[in-house]
Design a protein around this motif. Structure first.
Motif, PDB file in Angstrom:
ATOM      1  N   LEU A 126       8.966  11.602  -2.973  1.00 12.64           N
ATOM      2  CA  LEU A 126       9.294  12.340  -4.187  1.00 12.64           C
ATOM      3  C   LEU A 126       9.164  11.491  -5.440  1.00 12.64           C
ATOM      4  O   LEU A 126       8.914  12.004  -6.533  1.00 12.64           O
ATOM      5  N   LEU A 127       9.316  10.178  -5.292  1.00 14.49           N
ATOM      6  CA  LEU A 127       9.238   9.290  -6.450  1.00 14.49           C
ATOM      7  C   LEU A 127       7.800   9.006  -6.888  1.00 14.49           C
ATOM      8  O   LEU A 127       7.581   8.533  -8.001  1.00 14.49           O
ATOM      9  N   GLY A 128       6.848   9.254  -6.020  1.00 12.23           N
ATOM     10  CA  GLY A 128       5.462   9.003  -6.391  1.00 12.23           C
ATOM     11  C   GLY A 128       4.667   8.246  -5.357  1.00 12.23           C
ATOM     12  O   GLY A 128       3.488   7.943  -5.566  1.00 12.23           O
ATOM     13  N   GLY A 129       5.307   7.905  -4.242  1.00  9.14           N
ATOM     14  CA  GLY A 129       4.598   7.291  -3.133  1.00  9.14           C
ATOM     15  C   GLY A 129       3.983   5.947  -3.449  1.00  9.14           C
ATOM     16  O   GLY A 129       4.518   5.168  -4.252  1.00  9.14           O
ATOM     17  N   PRO A 130       2.837   5.635  -2.832  1.00  3.47           N
ATOM     18  CA  PRO A 130       2.207   4.325  -3.010  1.00  3.47           C
ATOM     19  C   PRO A 130       1.906   3.980  -4.466  1.00  3.47           C
ATOM     20  O   PRO A 130       2.029   2.818  -4.874  1.00  3.47           O
ATOM     21  N   ALA A 131       1.536   4.974  -5.259  1.00  6.78           N
ATOM     22  CA  ALA A 131       1.225   4.696  -6.665  1.00  6.78           C
ATOM     23  C   ALA A 131       2.456   4.180  -7.407  1.00  6.78           C
ATOM     24  O   ALA A 131       2.346   3.297  -8.269  1.00  6.78           O
ATOM     25  N   LEU A 160       1.113   0.899   3.980  1.00 13.57           N
ATOM     26  CA  LEU A 160       0.901  -0.432   4.547  1.00 13.57           C
ATOM     27  C   LEU A 160      -0.324  -1.124   3.965  1.00 13.57           C
ATOM     28  O   LEU A 160      -0.505  -2.328   4.144  1.00 13.57           O
ATOM     29  N   GLY A 161      -1.145  -0.382   3.238  1.00 11.42           N
ATOM     30  CA  GLY A 161      -2.269  -0.992   2.555  1.00 11.42           C
ATOM     31  C   GLY A 161      -1.860  -1.768   1.312  1.00 11.42           C
ATOM     32  O   GLY A 161      -2.682  -2.486   0.729  1.00 11.42           O
TER      33      GLY A 161
END
Length: 202
Positions: A126-131, A160-161
């Motif tokens: 919900l916070l924006g994920g990997p970005a 994990l990237g």
């Protein structure tokens, strides 16, 4: 944390803790978080400690009193949805590793002030994920993130990237329906798939 995958378990029956732990170990997972969201949590932690090679932590730890309870149950680390100075300090007093949750730069600054170098990002999806993690990593280059909330096997590679992510927290391999059905073979299969994917990414 130990290993790239941290399963988040909500137990309704503490007697399932041992077969669940065995199933996770068979799938290559050596760390588990058993939450305090149900009455079975504390006893589940006690029982899970019987599984060889399994590092057992307590999740949904909200107060210093919770820290005392899980420490006495045998938990080896605590995980919190948010950042509480009192909880961090009590965990350290009890000799437990602590993974507090953060959602904002201000909370990250508080974590740095406490000398922490690893935090849970919650709710990551919900916070924006990997970005969002990438954006936070720029001003906090020494911080490591454990994304939790909305993480799935599909999004695992994206997290994990990132150089700042060594562990992801998720529940898809320990979903409550799998536990209700005591489908330990599927728990092992999903765990093994996640571990293999994580290793391939490394």
């Amino acid at each position: 944390m130990t290993g790239p995958i941290l399963p988040v378990v909500v137990l309704d029956d503490a007697e399932q803790a041992v077969p669940l732990g065995v199933a996770l170990r068979a799938g290559g997972i050596n760390t588990v978080e058993i939450t305090l969201r149900t009455a079975a949590g504390l006893d589940g932690i006690r029982r899970a400690r019987q599984v060889d090679g399994l590092r057992v932590g307590a999740g949904s730890v909200l107060t210093p009193q919770h820290v005392d309870q899980v420490a006495e149950a045998g938990a080896q680390f605590v995980v919190c949805p948010g950042l509480s100075v009192a909880v961090v300090e009590r965990a350290r007093e009890r000799g437990l590793d602590v993974l507090p949750g953060v959602a904002t730069p201000s909370e990250l600054m508080a974590a740095v002030a406490l000398g922490l170098d690893e935090v849970k990002l919650f709710p990551a999806g919900l916070l924006g994920g990997p970005a969002y993690i990438e954006a936070l990593s720029a001003p906090f280059p020494g911080m490591r993130f454990v994304p939790s909330g909305g993480v799935s096997q599909k999004t695992l590679p994206d997290y994990l990237g990132l150089a700042s992510v060594r562990t992801v927290s998720g529940s898809w391999m320990v979903a409550r329906n799998l536990l209700a059905e005591e489908d330990w073979a599927e728990v092992t299969a999903l765990s093994a798939e996640a571990v293999t994917l994580a290793r391939d990414l490394r």
